[in-house]
Each structure stands twice: as structure tokens, then as C-alpha cells.
Write a protein that holds these residues in place. Structure first.
Motif, PDB file in Angstrom:
ATOM      1  N   SER A 185      64.353  75.326  18.421  1.00  0.00           N
ATOM      2  CA  SER A 185      65.081  74.082  18.140  1.00  0.00           C
ATOM      3  C   SER A 185      65.485  73.379  19.424  1.00  0.00           C
ATOM      4  O   SER A 185      65.344  72.152  19.548  1.00  0.00           O
ATOM      5  CB  SER A 185      66.326  74.377  17.291  1.00  0.00           C
ATOM      6  OG  SER A 185      65.981  74.767  15.983  1.00  0.00           O
ATOM      7  N   GLU A 215      64.450  80.556  15.639  1.00  0.00           N
ATOM      8  CA  GLU A 215      64.956  79.251  15.216  1.00  0.00           C
ATOM      9  C   GLU A 215      65.745  78.551  16.319  1.00  0.00           C
ATOM     10  O   GLU A 215      65.568  77.343  16.541  1.00  0.00           O
ATOM     11  CB  GLU A 215      65.836  79.443  13.979  1.00  0.00           C
ATOM     12  CG  GLU A 215      66.375  78.158  13.384  1.00  0.00           C
ATOM     13  CD  GLU A 215      67.252  78.399  12.165  1.00  0.00           C
ATOM     14  OE1 GLU A 215      67.740  77.411  11.591  1.00  0.00           O
ATOM     15  OE2 GLU A 215      67.475  79.582  11.813  1.00  0.00           O
ATOM     16  N   LEU A 223      62.403  71.865  20.956  1.00  0.00           N
ATOM     17  CA  LEU A 223      61.937  70.715  20.176  1.00  0.00           C
ATOM     18  C   LEU A 223      62.777  69.477  20.470  1.00  0.00           C
ATOM     19  O   LEU A 223      62.259  68.354  20.467  1.00  0.00           O
ATOM     20  CB  LEU A 223      61.994  71.041  18.680  1.00  0.00           C
ATOM     21  CG  LEU A 223      60.889  71.922  18.128  1.00  0.00           C
ATOM     22  CD1 LEU A 223      61.191  72.278  16.672  1.00  0.00           C
ATOM     23  CD2 LEU A 223      59.520  71.253  18.238  1.00  0.00           C
ATOM     24  N   HIS A 224      64.065  69.680  20.736  1.00  0.00           N
ATOM     25  CA  HIS A 224      64.936  68.554  21.067  1.00  0.00           C
ATOM     26  C   HIS A 224      64.748  68.084  22.500  1.00  0.00           C
ATOM     27  O   HIS A 224      64.504  66.905  22.756  1.00  0.00           O
ATOM     28  CB  HIS A 224      66.396  68.938  20.843  1.00  0.00           C
ATOM     29  CG  HIS A 224      67.368  68.022  21.532  1.00  0.00           C
ATOM     30  ND1 HIS A 224      67.459  66.682  21.233  1.00  0.00           N
ATOM     31  CD2 HIS A 224      68.262  68.261  22.537  1.00  0.00           C
ATOM     32  CE1 HIS A 224      68.382  66.115  22.006  1.00  0.00           C
ATOM     33  NE2 HIS A 224      68.876  67.053  22.810  1.00  0.00           N
ATOM     34  N   ARG A 253      66.924  68.289  15.591  1.00  0.00           N
ATOM     35  CA  ARG A 253      68.317  67.966  15.276  1.00  0.00           C
ATOM     36  C   ARG A 253      69.215  69.177  15.489  1.00  0.00           C
ATOM     37  O   ARG A 253      70.324  69.073  16.049  1.00  0.00           O
ATOM     38  CB  ARG A 253      68.415  67.465  13.823  1.00  0.00           C
ATOM     39  CG  ARG A 253      69.768  66.834  13.454  1.00  0.00           C
ATOM     40  CD  ARG A 253      70.803  67.852  12.992  1.00  0.00           C
ATOM     41  NE  ARG A 253      70.301  68.674  11.907  1.00  0.00           N
ATOM     42  CZ  ARG A 253      70.837  69.852  11.563  1.00  0.00           C
ATOM     43  NH1 ARG A 253      71.872  70.350  12.246  1.00  0.00           N
ATOM     44  NH2 ARG A 253      70.331  70.547  10.573  1.00  0.00           N
ATOM     45  N   LYS A 254      68.754  70.359  15.065  1.00  0.00           N
ATOM     46  CA  LYS A 254      69.536  71.571  15.282  1.00  0.00           C
ATOM     47  C   LYS A 254      69.706  71.836  16.774  1.00  0.00           C
ATOM     48  O   LYS A 254      70.788  72.241  17.228  1.00  0.00           O
ATOM     49  CB  LYS A 254      68.860  72.763  14.604  1.00  0.00           C
ATOM     50  CG  LYS A 254      68.889  72.727  13.087  1.00  0.00           C
ATOM     51  CD  LYS A 254      68.154  73.925  12.495  1.00  0.00           C
ATOM     52  CE  LYS A 254      68.162  73.885  10.968  1.00  0.00           C
ATOM     53  NZ  LYS A 254      67.418  75.019  10.373  1.00  0.00           N
ATOM     54  N   SER A 294      64.385  72.819  14.247  1.00  0.00           N
ATOM     55  CA  SER A 294      64.282  71.353  14.235  1.00  0.00           C
ATOM     56  C   SER A 294      64.943  70.798  15.480  1.00  0.00           C
ATOM     57  O   SER A 294      65.854  71.417  16.055  1.00  0.00           O
ATOM     58  CB  SER A 294      64.954  70.767  12.995  1.00  0.00           C
ATOM     59  OG  SER A 294      66.361  70.840  13.092  1.00  0.00           O
ATOM     60  N   ASP A 343      55.608  77.098  13.170  1.00  0.00           N
ATOM     61  CA  ASP A 343      55.982  77.002  11.764  1.00  0.00           C
ATOM     62  C   ASP A 343      55.334  78.079  10.897  1.00  0.00           C
ATOM     63  O   ASP A 343      55.665  78.205   9.712  1.00  0.00           O
ATOM     64  CB  ASP A 343      55.629  75.617  11.223  1.00  0.00           C
ATOM     65  CG  ASP A 343      54.173  75.247  11.451  1.00  0.00           C
ATOM     66  OD1 ASP A 343      53.534  75.865  12.318  1.00  0.00           O
ATOM     67  OD2 ASP A 343      53.678  74.337  10.761  1.00  0.00           O
TER      68      ASP A 343
END
Length: 234
Positions: free
Chosen positions: A164, A160, A167-168, A214-215, A212, A179
Motif C-alpha cells: 500500500s 498489504e 502504491l501510494h 489510499r491505505k 491500495s 493481487d
């Protein structure tokens, strides 16, 4: 800083001279498998991304990364390349010596690979001249602030947290499949002896499905805030 493709610092010698930093930041990554959806250079990308954020927020000299380190536990997967702990020790201490000769007395190692145990000993031997970042407490606080749901023990590799951040900061580096790749293996008591292959077929240990952008953004912000204490100590 999303979308920025540069993982290497693009400063000139004049830029470094004008900044006159007394603390340098060295990203240390690895070249090792990160499952089927993250690149082999994930740990290097993580270390460079954190270090770049630190250099944007604090008066430090950003160095180019060490890109291959101690990834022996991942040797069962193609693409993984390692150097010995002795070599990594020599490389980092040589860099610190060179920096001191050029007028930068302090070094912060930004470690992107938790298997680089020798880095803690290098800092220990430096007797106040170095720091290792992020520390366990920094990761814990940043994980909590970002809402990372998987525990640090379970979120061990390509899970995770790492997914994350990519992804950011570098979404193009994340391939499809994260996923549907969750795999937990909390009982890893003989990891150093048997390697990762004894606990995971895919190379993943964690829950990347919860990742994500955002995380990732919030986690980086938490680490940047935590770094202020390190500069005070140095």
C-alpha cells in the motif's frame, strides 16, 4: 508526495545550517527479497518515505539511509545482502557520534526492517539520546486508521501494508502480480533458526491483494501524527 523519485535528501550544507535542527532522522532499510513484485530495496524505500514525510512536517535534519542491514533470514533468495548486527551497531553509533560533534545531539532511527533487532539495543544504550520509530503502538494505530485489514502478525512481509505504501508513494516500483500473491503463514515459531524459506516459497507472507494507494497515504499520515510525541520526549 506521490511521484517524487528522490529517496535521498537533496539539502545543501547551507540548508542544514539554516534549519539548525537538534534532532536528526536516520532511515535504516535493507536489501532483501520482497517477493516477485516489490523491489529488493523495499524496506529502504519504506524508511526513506516515512523519514521524508517527517522532515516535511517537523524541524529535523533528514539523513541519507543505511541501505543494507540484518536480513539473514532472507538469504535463500537471490539478491539479498546482509551485514552483521555488530556492524550495524557500529555504523549507527558512529553516525550518532558524528552528529553530536556537529551540534545535533539527538537521533531518531526510522527502521524499515523488523529484523534489525539490534537497533532497539542501540537506543537503549543511548540513555535518552536516541529514539526508534515507528514503535509497535505507532504501527498499530496507523494500521487501524488506514483500514489495513490483515493483522500485524499475518502481514509480515511484502503484504498489504508495504504494498500500500509503495502504491501510494512510488507506484512505478510495484510490478504486476501483487493481487494474486497472498500467502499466510502465521505459525513461524522457528523463523530465526530456519529462515523465511521454511514458511514461504514466494518470499511473501501477507495479503498484498488488499493493498491500495489510499491505505498507504492514510498510514503515512498516521505515522507523521504519531511522531510529535517522539520530539517531545527527546
Amino acid at each position: 508526495m506521490t511521484g517524487d523519485p528522490y529517496l535521498l535528501p537533496l539539502t545543501t550544507t547551507v540548508d542544514v545550517r539554516d534549519r539548525a535542527a537538534t534532532v536528526a532522522v536516520l532511515p535504516v532499510g535493507s536489501l532483501e527479497q520482497h517477493g516477485p513484485y516489490l523491489p529488493l530495496v523495499t524496506d529502504t524505500v519504506m524508511a526513506c518515505t516515512i523519514a521524508r514525510e517527517l522532515a516535511a512536517a517537523y524541524p529535523v535534519q533528514l539523513l541519507a539511509p543505511v541501505t543494507i542491514s540484518c536480513s539473514h533470514e532472507h538469504a535463500a533468495w537471490p539478491g539479498t545482502v546482509s551485514i552483521s548486527a555488530r556492524t550495524l551497531h557500529s555504523v549507527v553509533t558512529d553516525i550518532a557520534d558524528s552528529l553530536r560533534r556537529s551540534g545535533v545531539p539527538k537521533l531518531v532511527i526510522v527502521n524499515g526492517h523488523c529484523g534489525n533487532y539490534v537497533l532497539a539495543n542501540i537506543v537503549q544504550e543511548a540513555l535518552g539520546g536516541m529514539a526508534l520509530f515507528p514503535g509497535v503502538q505507532d504501527w498499530a494505530a496507523a494500521r487501524a486508521a488506514a483500514g489495513i485489514e490483515t493483522s500485524a502478525d499475518s502481514d509480515m512481509h511484502a503484504g498489504e501494508l508495504e504494498t500500500s505504501v509503495l502504491l501510494h508513494a512510488h507506484p512505478a516500483m510495484v510490478k504486476p502480480g501483487y493481487d494474486t500473491s497472498d500467502w499466510l503463514a502465521d505459525d513461524r515459531g522457528h523463523l530465526l533458526t530456519l529462515g523465511m524459506a521454511a514458511y514461504t516459497e514466494s518470499g511473501v507472507v501477507g495479503r498484498p491483494s488488499l493493498a491500495s494507494a489510499r491505505k498507504g497515504e492514510d498510514l503515512l499520515a498516521g505515522l507523521v501524527a504519531a511522531f510529535a510525541d517522539y520530539l517531545t520526549v527527546l
